[in-house]
Design a protein around this motif. Structure first.
Motif, PDB file in Angstrom:
ATOM      1  N   LEU A  19       0.848  -1.188   0.000  1.00 46.77           N
ATOM      2  CA  LEU A  19       0.000   0.000   0.000  1.00 46.77           C
ATOM      3  C   LEU A  19       0.886   1.240   0.000  1.00 46.77           C
ATOM      4  CD1 LEU A  19      -2.584  -1.189   2.686  1.00 46.77           C
ATOM      5  CD2 LEU A  19      -2.854  -1.249   0.208  1.00 46.77           C
ATOM      6  N   GLN A  20       0.360   2.332  -0.545  1.00 46.92           N
ATOM      7  CA  GLN A  20       1.191   3.528  -0.698  1.00 46.92           C
ATOM      8  C   GLN A  20       1.565   4.146   0.645  1.00 46.92           C
ATOM      9  OE1 GLN A  20       0.504   7.961  -1.932  1.00 46.92           O
ATOM     10  NE2 GLN A  20      -0.002   6.697  -3.699  1.00 46.92           N
ATOM     11  N   ASN A  21       0.583   4.258   1.554  1.00 47.72           N
ATOM     12  CA  ASN A  21       0.826   4.929   2.834  1.00 47.72           C
ATOM     13  C   ASN A  21       1.044   3.921   3.959  1.00 47.72           C
ATOM     14  OD1 ASN A  21      -1.902   4.293   2.290  1.00 47.72           O
ATOM     15  ND2 ASN A  21      -2.621   5.624   3.933  1.00 47.72           N
ATOM     16  N   MET A  22       1.937   2.967   3.699  1.00 49.91           N
ATOM     17  CA  MET A  22       2.178   1.892   4.658  1.00 49.91           C
ATOM     18  C   MET A  22       2.710   2.410   5.991  1.00 49.91           C
ATOM     19  SD  MET A  22       1.646  -1.300   4.790  1.00 49.91           S
ATOM     20  CE  MET A  22       1.757  -2.151   3.227  1.00 49.91           C
ATOM     21  N   GLU A  23       3.557   3.428   5.952  1.00 53.52           N
ATOM     22  CA  GLU A  23       4.118   3.951   7.201  1.00 53.52           C
ATOM     23  C   GLU A  23       3.032   4.558   8.084  1.00 53.52           C
ATOM     24  OE1 GLU A  23       7.104   3.477   8.395  1.00 53.52           O
ATOM     25  OE2 GLU A  23       7.599   2.323   6.591  1.00 53.52           O
ATOM     26  N   GLU A  24       2.055   5.213   7.454  1.00 48.70           N
ATOM     27  CA  GLU A  24       0.947   5.787   8.220  1.00 48.70           C
ATOM     28  C   GLU A  24       0.140   4.680   8.900  1.00 48.70           C
ATOM     29  OE1 GLU A  24      -2.640   8.998   7.481  1.00 48.70           O
ATOM     30  OE2 GLU A  24      -2.241   7.513   5.914  1.00 48.70           O
ATOM     31  N   ILE A  25      -0.147   3.611   8.149  1.00 49.42           N
ATOM     32  CA  ILE A  25      -0.908   2.492   8.705  1.00 49.42           C
ATOM     33  C   ILE A  25      -0.117   1.830   9.830  1.00 49.42           C
ATOM     34  CG2 ILE A  25      -1.975   0.266   8.169  1.00 49.42           C
ATOM     35  CD1 ILE A  25      -2.267   1.326   5.251  1.00 49.42           C
ATOM     36  N   ALA A  26       1.196   1.695   9.628  1.00 46.05           N
ATOM     37  CA  ALA A  26       2.052   1.094  10.654  1.00 46.05           C
ATOM     38  C   ALA A  26       2.077   1.950  11.917  1.00 46.05           C
ATOM     39  CB  ALA A  26       3.466   0.916  10.110  1.00 46.05           C
ATOM     40  N   GLY A  27       2.021   3.273  11.744  1.00 43.12           N
ATOM     41  CA  GLY A  27       1.991   4.161  12.905  1.00 43.12           C
ATOM     42  C   GLY A  27       0.747   3.935  13.742  1.00 43.12           C
ATOM     43  N   TRP A  28      -0.385   3.747  13.071  1.00 43.09           N
ATOM     44  CA  TRP A  28      -1.635   3.473  13.803  1.00 43.09           C
ATOM     45  C   TRP A  28      -1.564   2.127  14.515  1.00 43.09           C
ATOM     46  CZ3 TRP A  28      -5.465  -0.250  11.950  1.00 43.09           C
ATOM     47  CH2 TRP A  28      -6.569  -0.354  12.814  1.00 43.09           C
ATOM     48  N   LEU A  29      -1.032   1.122  13.835  1.00 43.62           N
ATOM     49  CA  LEU A  29      -1.010  -0.232  14.387  1.00 43.62           C
ATOM     50  C   LEU A  29       0.192  -0.454  15.310  1.00 43.62           C
ATOM     51  CD1 LEU A  29      -2.995  -2.572  13.910  1.00 43.62           C
ATOM     52  CD2 LEU A  29      -1.443  -3.464  12.174  1.00 43.62           C
ATOM     53  N   ASN A  30       1.072   0.545  15.387  1.00 52.37           N
ATOM     54  CA  ASN A  30       2.307   0.416  16.172  1.00 52.37           C
ATOM     55  C   ASN A  30       3.063  -0.839  15.745  1.00 52.37           C
ATOM     56  OD1 ASN A  30       4.266   1.049  18.075  1.00 52.37           O
ATOM     57  ND2 ASN A  30       3.207  -0.037  19.732  1.00 52.37           N
ATOM     58  N   ALA A  31       3.302  -0.922  14.440  1.00 48.35           N
ATOM     59  CA  ALA A  31       3.858  -2.146  13.863  1.00 48.35           C
ATOM     60  C   ALA A  31       5.128  -1.868  13.076  1.00 48.35           C
ATOM     61  CB  ALA A  31       2.824  -2.792  12.938  1.00 48.35           C
ATOM     62  N   ARG A  32       5.964  -2.890  12.979  1.00 43.95           N
ATOM     63  CA  ARG A  32       7.100  -2.859  12.064  1.00 43.95           C
ATOM     64  C   ARG A  32       6.611  -3.299  10.687  1.00 43.95           C
ATOM     65  NH1 ARG A  32      11.789  -6.320  14.877  1.00 43.95           N
ATOM     66  NH2 ARG A  32      12.858  -5.763  12.934  1.00 43.95           N
ATOM     67  N   VAL A  33       7.176  -2.698   9.658  1.00 43.97           N
ATOM     68  CA  VAL A  33       6.782  -3.029   8.286  1.00 43.97           C
ATOM     69  C   VAL A  33       7.948  -3.691   7.570  1.00 43.97           C
ATOM     70  CG1 VAL A  33       5.997  -2.131   6.060  1.00 43.97           C
ATOM     71  CG2 VAL A  33       5.201  -1.072   8.176  1.00 43.97           C
ATOM     72  N   VAL A  34       7.654  -4.812   6.912  1.00 50.56           N
ATOM     73  CA  VAL A  34       8.633  -5.421   6.014  1.00 50.56           C
ATOM     74  C   VAL A  34       7.985  -5.513   4.639  1.00 50.56           C
ATOM     75  CG1 VAL A  34      10.110  -7.390   5.513  1.00 50.56           C
ATOM     76  CG2 VAL A  34       9.644  -6.767   7.892  1.00 50.56           C
ATOM     77  N   GLU A  35       8.565  -4.793   3.685  1.00 50.73           N
ATOM     78  CA  GLU A  35       8.067  -4.822   2.309  1.00 50.73           C
ATOM     79  C   GLU A  35       9.110  -5.479   1.413  1.00 50.73           C
ATOM     80  OE1 GLU A  35       5.713  -1.209   0.966  1.00 50.73           O
ATOM     81  OE2 GLU A  35       6.919  -0.321   2.567  1.00 50.73           O
ATOM     82  N   HIS A  36       8.628  -6.179   0.398  1.00 50.82           N
ATOM     83  CA  HIS A  36       9.541  -6.806  -0.561  1.00 50.82           C
ATOM     84  C   HIS A  36       8.804  -6.971  -1.875  1.00 50.82           C
ATOM     85  CE1 HIS A  36      12.758  -9.383  -2.080  1.00 50.82           C
ATOM     86  NE2 HIS A  36      13.452  -9.067  -0.985  1.00 50.82           N
ATOM     87  N   ASP A  37       9.523  -6.827  -2.990  1.00 47.64           N
ATOM     88  CA  ASP A  37       8.860  -6.902  -4.296  1.00 47.64           C
ATOM     89  C   ASP A  37       9.072  -8.239  -5.003  1.00 47.64           C
ATOM     90  OD1 ASP A  37      11.508  -6.739  -4.959  1.00 47.64           O
ATOM     91  OD2 ASP A  37      11.350  -4.889  -6.130  1.00 47.64           O
ATOM     92  N   PHE A  38       9.610  -9.234  -4.287  1.00 43.75           N
ATOM     93  CA  PHE A  38       9.858 -10.526  -4.932  1.00 43.75           C
ATOM     94  C   PHE A  38       8.551 -11.219  -5.307  1.00 43.75           C
ATOM     95  CE2 PHE A  38       9.932 -15.157  -4.486  1.00 43.75           C
ATOM     96  CZ  PHE A  38      10.847 -15.490  -5.472  1.00 43.75           C
ATOM     97  N   ARG A  39       8.521 -11.734  -6.515  1.00 46.90           N
ATOM     98  CA  ARG A  39       7.444 -12.621  -6.963  1.00 46.90           C
ATOM     99  C   ARG A  39       8.080 -13.928  -7.412  1.00 46.90           C
ATOM    100  NH1 ARG A  39       2.312 -11.369  -8.991  1.00 46.90           N
ATOM    101  NH2 ARG A  39       2.716 -12.986 -10.515  1.00 46.90           N
ATOM    102  N   PRO A  40       7.535 -15.072  -7.004  1.00 45.63           N
ATOM    103  CA  PRO A  40       8.116 -16.347  -7.445  1.00 45.63           C
ATOM    104  C   PRO A  40       8.051 -16.514  -8.957  1.00 45.63           C
ATOM    105  CG  PRO A  40       6.014 -16.698  -6.332  1.00 45.63           C
ATOM    106  CD  PRO A  40       6.388 -15.273  -6.114  1.00 45.63           C
TER     107      PRO A  40
END
Length: 691
Positions: free
Chosen positions: A172-193
């Motif tokens: 999602l574009q605003n992942m950091e904002e969502i993570a701030g609400w959820l108080n979560a660490r974010v791990v993003e990766h673009d790998f596709r099998p």
């Protein structure tokens, strides 16, 4: 990182349940190497479709289970719930129980609405949960289910602040904002099998004006490569016309060796209505005809068993192409080498609108089958070269839209969450309600917006006060010296999954009726948001629906799907089958059983409303009507279908026709003379008659 580095017990279970997985892919490695399995932090894992999000979720789940904890795996749709239950059942071989509720399971797979319910009324069970995994977390920005999971997460954190949350999401574009609400660490990766190749094709490239001709070319190529394709269009009618068009164009190019499998699929499709006591509808015949050539359409107007056949046979390679509405991008795991997006607009109340870039990405993400394909292809179809350039820029090169909470836009969500907070004693006044809503994703976005933060509290107070006024006016909440409380009606709504709009409409109907008119009740139910509608098939005359309603004393001017549903349900409880209903009203009659089942439950809800309002006279008639919807019978058959399990309405009517209402004088041998009544069923009928 390889599998061998895992804890011994965890590795043993993963190898037993997922024997085909030997190593972690780069996306999974990135998540695990971030400390995911040992951390207690909340996590948002954002990796592409088919990159192994479920395995990452289940790794954390198994670790929690090995430590004696309980886990909830929340999903948005029943189809995903059933799929995950089947997958996770293998864990029972290692001593863990898998089910649908934490009361009886170590690992519970729950739909969002069920999870929301335990955050309201099952706090003891919720406090026992150590890990919550939210699948398809990106749906938090969706209009209907987004507010449900948003508020359930907010409430669960208040009730069980020590519970860890793992969210499995598309990027999602605003992942950091969502993570701030959820108080979560974010791990993003673009790998596709399977690497994804996106392209915009146009009709001019193929010297045609018809987009469907381009799709035929794509399928011909797939046929040569022994691969498959999914094609997305905007409406049910378009899925049917495209499937028929493509099937007709390729029928002479399908090798004889494959036609046998296609014919078998076609025969299975036709057997579905026959097993239900109905002749095949015209939609069934059209579907079977296109399936003979390896192409099937898939939409909500089919029998559920037919959709399952199409999905299973496509996975088995016994269909070349499925044409579908965009709803298929959620809930069903159907990867294909090629995905075709023919229609990039959809009809809304504001007229035709472009689909979001997010939806384009979700549909495109279906391309490429792990373990089968070395590349996946997504084709967006344009009419002209200029249009293709525009679509390339907007969709292929464009950015996904920011995700915003839909909580305030969805008025029913606001009403239900206020009722939930008050019914569960988590709020007694507007200030406490405002405190709850300030902790939601909506509240977080408002308070952290550079444009709206100044007005956040005032805006929220305004929305809450408006909602409270509506709920008190309709007798759902009441003010007491101890604070706000739910009325009996409010508590009934809080413990149900029905919308407030449905409850208010049915309450008003009950309050205004002198005596029960079942046809007017059916018509009213069909105008609530909780009854799935039976749709008209096309532009044929709607006069038969008008005439049916008129004969029932209902005079409607505008004939829409609600009117079609009401007429169809009236016929259903008079023992008409799907074939007869389709021919009578030109509707997608395969959905009649689902609508009738939901109507039977809605009648029970209406009965409960009558009871809390002190209206007792119609209660028995409502019990009978609910059973008539469930079994699809006239009132005279109710005792028989209730008394003999799995008898069904067709055989019940045959028995009634042959022997009358009193079956006591007849022997089991005589009962077996009726078609469909074997020795076991005859014995059951005889026991019922003698009891």
């Amino acid at each position: 990182m390889i599998m061998e580095t895992l804890d011994y017990n965890l590795k043993d279970i993963i190898k037993g349940c997922y024997p085909h997985i030997e190593n972690f892919n780069p996306a999974q490695k990135a998540v695990i190497e971030s400390g995911y399995l040992d951390a207690k932090d909340n996590y948002i894992i954002a990796i592409p479709t088919a990159s192994g999000k479920t395995l990452l979720g289940i790794l954390a789940a198994i670790k929690a289970l090995l430590n004696g904890g309980k886990v909830i795996y929340a999903v948005p749709l029943l189809s995903i719930q059933n799929e995950k239950l089947k997958e996770f059942k293998l864990l029972e071989e290692y001593g863990f129980t898998v089910g649908r509720h934490p009361q009886s399971s170590d690992l519970s797979v729950m739909v969002f609405e069920s999870f929301d319910s335990i955050t309201r009324f099952s706090w003891n069970h919720l406090r026992e949960v150590d890990l919550l995994i939210v699948d398809e977390f990106h749906m938090i920005g969706e209009y209907s289910r987004g507010p449900t999971i948003e508020c359930a997460l907010t409430r669960s954190h208040m009730v069980n602040p020590g519970m860890r949350i793992v969210a499995l999401s598309a990027t999602l574009q605003n992942m950091e904002e969502i993570a701030g609400w959820l108080n979560a660490r974010v791990v993003e990766h673009d790998f596709r099998p399977v690497p994804l190749h996106k392209e915009v094709l146009n009709t001019e490239m193929f010297s045609t004006r018809n987009k469907n001709d381009v799709i035929v070319k794509i399928l011909e190529k797939a046929l040569e490569e022994n691969s498959q394709a999914l094609a997305f269009v905007s409406t049910r009618r378009f899925t049917e016309s495209l499937a028929s068009f493509v099937a007709d164009k390729i029928k002479n190019k399908v090798p004889p060796s494959r036609k046998k499998a296609f014919r078998e699929v076609s025969e299975k499709i036709l057997q579905v209505p026959e097993k239900k006591g109905s002749r095949p509808t015209s939609i069934c015949l059209k579907l079977a005809d296109s399936a003979k050539n390896g192409v099937a359409f898939h939409h909500a107007g089919l029998f559920s068993e037919q959709k399952e056949i199409i999905e299973d046979e496509f996975r088995s390679g016994n269909l070349l192409m499925i044409t579908a509405t965009p709803s298929l991008m959620y809930g069903v795991n159907l990867p294909s080498r090629s995905v075709v997006i023919r229609d990039y607009t959809r009809w809304t109340s504001q007229g035709p609108q472009k689909i979001p870039v997010f939806d384009y990405e979700q549909m495109s993400g279906r391309a490429g089958r792990p373990q089968y394909d070395d590349v996946g292809y997504s084709y967006l179809i344009a009419k002209t070269l200029d249009e293709a350039y525009d679509l390339q820029e907007y969709y292929v090169q464009g950015e996904i839209e920011p995700t915003h909470s839909k909580l305030i836009e969805n008025k029913d969500a606001i009403y239900r969450q206020i009722i939930a907070q008050i019914a569960s004693s988590m709020a007694k006044n507007p200030v406490e309600l405002q405190e709850f809503f300030s902790k939601t994703f909506y509240g977080y976005q408002m308070e952290n917006s550079p444009y709206m933060s100044t007005f956040a509290a005032e805006s929220m107070e305004y929305e809450i006060n408006n909602a409270l006024e509506f709920l008190m006016h309709n007798g759902i909440l009441q003010a007491t010296p101890e604070g706000l409380k739910t009325t009996s009606l409010g508590l009934l709504i809080a413990k149900s999954n029905y919308s407030v709009e449905t409850a208010v409409k049915l309450k008003e109907f009950a309050s205004n009726m002198d005596e029960l008119d079942i046809y007017k009740l059916i018509y009213q139910m069909c105008h609530t948001p909780d009854l799935p509608l039976i749709s008209f098939k096309g532009r044929k005359s709607k006069d038969p629906v008008r005439e049916k309603l008129s004969s029932a004393g209902i005079f409607a001017v505008d004939m829409q799907n609600a009117e079609a549903t009401a007429a169809s349900l009236m016929e259903w409880i008079d023992e008409r089958n799907e074939y007869e209903i389709e021919n009578a009203f030109h509707v997608y009659a395969a959905t009649t059983r689902r609508a009738a089942y939901e109507a039977s439950l809605l009648i029970k809800f209406f009965r409960d409303i009558c009871q809390v309002l002190g209206i007792y006279q119609p209660l028995r008639d409502l019990d009978i009507l609910s059973a008539r919807f469930y079994y699809g019978v006239k009132e005279e058959l109710i005792p028989l279908v209730l008394g003999v399990k799995r008898l069904g309405r067709k055989r019940a009517r045959a028995l009634f026709k042959a022997f009358g209402e009193d079956l006591r004088p007849f022997t089991e041998k005589e009962l077996q003379k009726v078609e469909g009544i074997g020795p076991k069923l005859a014995a059951a009928v005889h026991r019922y008659a003698q009891s």
